[in-house]
Design a protein around this motif. Structure first.
Motif, short mmCIF file in Angstrom:
data_model
loop_
_atom_site.label_atom_id
_atom_site.label_comp_id
_atom_site.label_asym_id
_atom_site.label_seq_id
_atom_site.Cartn_x
_atom_site.Cartn_y
_atom_site.Cartn_z
N LEU A 40 0.84 -1.21 0.00
CA LEU A 40 0.00 0.00 0.00
C LEU A 40 0.87 1.25 0.00
CD1 LEU A 40 -2.80 -1.05 2.51
CD2 LEU A 40 -2.98 -0.88 0.02
N ASN A 41 1.91 1.30 0.83
CA ASN A 41 2.77 2.48 0.88
C ASN A 41 3.55 2.64 -0.43
OD1 ASN A 41 3.05 3.92 3.72
ND2 ASN A 41 2.60 1.75 4.09
N ARG A 42 3.98 1.53 -1.00
CA ARG A 42 4.70 1.61 -2.27
C ARG A 42 3.82 2.22 -3.35
NH1 ARG A 42 5.16 -1.51 -6.86
NH2 ARG A 42 7.22 -1.51 -7.87
N GLU A 43 2.59 1.74 -3.46
CA GLU A 43 1.69 2.28 -4.46
C GLU A 43 1.40 3.76 -4.20
OE1 GLU A 43 0.51 0.90 -7.31
OE2 GLU A 43 2.05 -0.58 -6.79
N ALA A 44 1.20 4.09 -2.91
CA ALA A 44 0.90 5.48 -2.58
C ALA A 44 2.05 6.41 -2.95
CB ALA A 44 0.56 5.60 -1.10
N VAL A 45 3.29 6.00 -2.60
CA VAL A 45 4.46 6.83 -2.89
C VAL A 45 4.66 6.98 -4.39
CG1 VAL A 45 6.98 6.92 -2.73
CG2 VAL A 45 5.61 6.36 -0.71
N LEU A 46 4.59 5.86 -5.11
CA LEU A 46 4.84 5.93 -6.55
C LEU A 46 3.73 6.68 -7.28
CD1 LEU A 46 6.21 2.32 -7.23
CD2 LEU A 46 7.49 4.46 -7.07
N VAL A 47 2.49 6.44 -6.87
CA VAL A 47 1.39 7.13 -7.54
C VAL A 47 1.46 8.64 -7.28
CG1 VAL A 47 -1.12 7.44 -7.52
CG2 VAL A 47 -0.14 5.14 -7.64
N ARG A 48 1.81 9.01 -6.05
CA ARG A 48 1.92 10.45 -5.73
C ARG A 48 3.02 11.09 -6.57
NH1 ARG A 48 2.61 9.91 -0.78
NH2 ARG A 48 4.88 10.10 -0.69
N THR A 49 4.19 10.48 -6.63
CA THR A 49 5.29 11.02 -7.43
C THR A 49 4.94 11.04 -8.91
OG1 THR A 49 6.87 10.19 -5.80
CG2 THR A 49 7.74 10.71 -7.99
N GLN A 50 4.35 9.94 -9.35
CA GLN A 50 3.98 9.82 -10.76
C GLN A 50 2.95 10.88 -11.16
OE1 GLN A 50 2.84 5.79 -12.13
NE2 GLN A 50 0.83 6.71 -12.48
N ASP A 51 1.90 11.05 -10.35
CA ASP A 51 0.86 12.03 -10.69
C ASP A 51 1.42 13.45 -10.69
OD1 ASP A 51 -0.88 9.96 -10.91
OD2 ASP A 51 -1.89 10.30 -8.98
N SER A 52 2.27 13.74 -9.72
CA SER A 52 2.85 15.08 -9.65
C SER A 52 3.69 15.39 -10.88
CB SER A 52 3.68 15.22 -8.38
OG SER A 52 4.33 16.46 -8.34
N ALA A 53 4.56 14.42 -11.25
CA ALA A 53 5.44 14.64 -12.40
C ALA A 53 4.64 14.73 -13.70
CB ALA A 53 6.46 13.51 -12.48
N LEU A 54 3.67 13.84 -13.87
CA LEU A 54 2.89 13.85 -15.11
C LEU A 54 2.02 15.08 -15.23
CD1 LEU A 54 1.87 10.06 -15.35
CD2 LEU A 54 3.64 11.27 -16.66
N ASN A 55 1.47 15.55 -14.12
CA ASN A 55 0.67 16.79 -14.16
C ASN A 55 1.54 18.00 -14.52
OD1 ASN A 55 -1.76 15.53 -13.58
ND2 ASN A 55 -1.49 15.74 -11.36
N ASP A 56 2.73 18.07 -13.93
CA ASP A 56 3.65 19.16 -14.28
C ASP A 56 4.03 19.09 -15.75
OD1 ASP A 56 3.57 20.14 -11.76
OD2 ASP A 56 5.54 19.41 -11.13
N PHE A 57 4.30 17.86 -16.20
CA PHE A 57 4.70 17.70 -17.59
C PHE A 57 3.55 18.09 -18.54
CE2 PHE A 57 4.96 14.76 -21.31
CZ PHE A 57 6.06 15.33 -21.92
N ARG A 58 2.34 17.67 -18.22
CA ARG A 58 1.19 18.03 -19.06
C ARG A 58 1.01 19.56 -19.10
NH1 ARG A 58 -2.32 15.42 -16.59
NH2 ARG A 58 -2.60 13.60 -17.95
N GLN A 59 1.13 20.17 -17.92
CA GLN A 59 0.98 21.63 -17.86
C GLN A 59 2.08 22.32 -18.66
OE1 GLN A 59 -1.70 22.90 -16.26
NE2 GLN A 59 -1.19 24.93 -17.10
N GLY A 60 3.29 21.80 -18.59
CA GLY A 60 4.39 22.38 -19.34
C GLY A 60 4.19 22.24 -20.84
N MET A 61 3.71 21.09 -21.25
CA MET A 61 3.43 20.90 -22.68
C MET A 61 2.38 21.89 -23.16
SD MET A 61 5.33 18.51 -24.08
CE MET A 61 4.39 18.00 -25.52
N GLN A 62 1.36 22.13 -22.34
CA GLN A 62 0.30 23.07 -22.74
C GLN A 62 0.83 24.51 -22.77
OE1 GLN A 62 -2.84 22.37 -19.95
NE2 GLN A 62 -3.50 20.44 -20.93
N ASN A 63 1.66 24.87 -21.81
CA ASN A 63 2.11 26.26 -21.71
C ASN A 63 3.31 26.58 -22.60
OD1 ASN A 63 0.09 26.66 -19.82
ND2 ASN A 63 1.47 26.33 -18.06
N ARG A 64 4.25 25.64 -22.74
CA ARG A 64 5.50 25.91 -23.45
C ARG A 64 5.51 25.31 -24.86
NH1 ARG A 64 8.12 29.80 -20.36
NH2 ARG A 64 7.88 29.26 -18.14
N ALA A 65 5.29 23.97 -24.91
CA ALA A 65 5.43 23.31 -26.21
C ALA A 65 4.34 23.74 -27.17
CB ALA A 65 5.40 21.79 -26.01
N ALA A 66 3.13 24.00 -26.68
CA ALA A 66 2.03 24.38 -27.57
C ALA A 66 2.23 25.76 -28.20
CB ALA A 66 0.71 24.34 -26.80
#
Length: 501
Positions: A40-66
């Protein structure tokens, strides 16, 4: 001593089994709980890190790459990638891919050495660049995809997406080293917690085993004392649990057993006293009858032929009754525990020869014994044993009877073999029983039914034994085994007459 050691081993084994069961239960519970907590802790840690990084990346793609031009240069891509990486809180590298012309891709990376297109799995590149059909349930032709990979022995999160409308394709690579260290620390913590839980369960199991096994050990000790004849053994009862009920049951059983044994001992003592008194009282009239019978036997030739058979019968039965009374008195002494050995150094060959000669059996008995075999025994009791065994062989097996003597270690072995039909298999287990006769149709045999029993008792008092078997060549074989030195303290007693059957 041996029984005590075996009992201790059994007690330790039961304690060990209880401890092992407790430990296994605790280990299973701790491992299960630790495994679930880690997962449970492994999934929580990885999902939290994963969601944070992917959300930042999506936002960056929308703001910079687009906002890049339709045909950006490599410098434009590199600047945008660096700006996306620098503005992120997730510490990832960015790679932007566009086309200068159809079929001529250009790549811009935030860190040229740290992240290249070769680091992106082919399956992820295919999923990112594949245009999907827009439907009611799918509003966009391109989506964000991600995957966890290992590069150069280190864990990473790689993700990618494409800007709709001929925009660039972007990829991100986020390291998961910190998450791995955190999860390793968590695994160590859970492992230590599991070990401590196992240790605590072992201590609790020891305490529980002691609580349970102490009454069981007391019960086992009491049962052993009861088996050794200490019928007054009782357990102290405390509590109302199942072990207390077991102790009460043991006490009631011991009390009933003590009462029954006491009653049986009293009846047995009364029976022995009756037999002893009866035998003693019979000796006086038997002495007179024997004297009269001997006189009648001597005058048999001068008696009227009509009364001679009756006189012979009286003489025979008087002698038989005299032997029976002597045997009963001997048996009574064995039962009362008053029989004692009067030890002497005996030449076995001379002793057997004297026994045979006294009873006029020299022509019917073959003796195979070397002279000089000495043993410290009670000569009178040895004579009784030999007289019974040889007399029994002559009576039931017929001559010639062979008596052989040998020494095995510290043991004297005397074998008496006849050449008769042998002993029936159903009779063999009972030949040394008192008053046992093989043929129920001949109840008035000359023997008393006590001779072999008395022979066995005399062997036992020496520390020896007698066995009866059938020889493969035919006939019965009685084997007497006695120690060469019977060391039981001797108490002088008045010699008795023959106890021959």
């Amino acid at each position: 001593m041996k029984r005590a050691v075996l009992a201790g081993l059994r007690w330790t084994s039961l304690r060990l089994r209880l401890v092992v069961v407790f430990a296994l239960v605790a280990l299973t519970a701790a491992v299960s709980a630790s495994g679930i907590a880690y997962w449970l802790n492994r999934e929580a840690v990885l999902v939290r890190t994963q969601d944070s990084a992917l959300n930042d990346f999506r936002q960056g793609m929308q703001n910079r790459a687009a906002s890049l031009p339709l045909q950006p240069t490599e410098h434009d891509l590199q600047v945008s990638a660096k700006q996306m990486a620098d503005s992120s809180n997730s510490r990832y590298n960015v790679l932007l891919v566009a086309e200068r012309a159809p079929g001529k891709p250009i790549v811009g990376a935030s860190d040229v050495d740290g992240f290249t297109l070769e680091d992106v799995p082919a399956s992820l590149q295919e999923a990112v660049t594949k245009k999907q059909k827009v439907t009611g349930s799918n509003a966009y032709p391109y989506h964000l995809f991600w995957q966890r990979i290992t590069l150069h022995g280190r864990p990473y999160l790689v993700g990618g997406t494409k800007i709709i409308g001929a925009g660039p394709t972007g990829y991100m690579l986020a390291p998961l080293d910190q998450e791995r260290r955190d999860l390793n620390s968590l695994a160590w913590s859970l492992g230590i917690a599991t070990f401590l839980a196992l240790l605590a369960s072992a201590l609790l199991a020891q305490a529980a085993a002691t609580t349970v096994l102490r009454p069981v050990q007391r019960l086992g000790d009491a049962a052993r004392r009861l088996g050794e004849g200490k019928l007054d053994t009782r357990l102290r009862v405390s509590g109302t649990d199942e072990l207390a009920d077991l102790s009460r049951t043991f006490n009631r059983t011991a009390e009933a057993l003590e009462k029954k044994v006491t009653d049986m001992s009293a009846r047995e003592e009364a029976s022995r006293r009756f037999v002893a008194d009866m035998s003693h009282e019979l000796r006086t009239p038997l002495t007179a009858l024997t004297a009269v019978a001997e006189v009648l036997d001597e005058e048999e030739d001068s008696l009227d032929p009509m009364i001679a058979p009756a006189v012979r019968l009286v003489v025979s039965e008087t002698r038989r009754l005299n032997i029976l009374v002597e045997n009963l008195m001997e048996v009574t002494r064995f039962d009362a525990g008053t029989a004692r050995l009067v030890l002497d150094d005996v030449d076995i060959a001379d002793q057997i020869t004297a026994c045979i000669d006294t009873r006029a059996w020299l022509d019917a008995v073959e003796l195979d014994a070397e002279r000089g075999i000495m043993a410290r025994l009670d000569p009178r009791r040895l004579d009784v044993i030999l007289a019974n065994l040889i007399g029994n062989a002559l009576k039931h097996g017929g001559s010639p009877v062979r008596v052989s003597v040998r020494v095995e270690g510290e043991e004297l072995v005397i074998a008496v073999r006849d050449h008769g039909p042998g002993i029936p298999e159903d009779v063999l287990p009972h030949v040394f029983d008192r008053f046992y006769k093989a043929s129920a149709s001949r109840p008035r045999s000359e023997g008393s039914g006590l001779g072999l029993s008395i022979a066995m008792e005399n062997a036992h008092i020496h520390g020896g034994d007698i066995t009866a078997t059938n020889s493969p060549e035919g006939g019965a074989v009685f084997v007497l085994r006695l120690p060469l030195d019977a060391t039981e303290p001797a108490t002088p007693e008045t010699p008795e007459g023959d106890a021959a059957q």
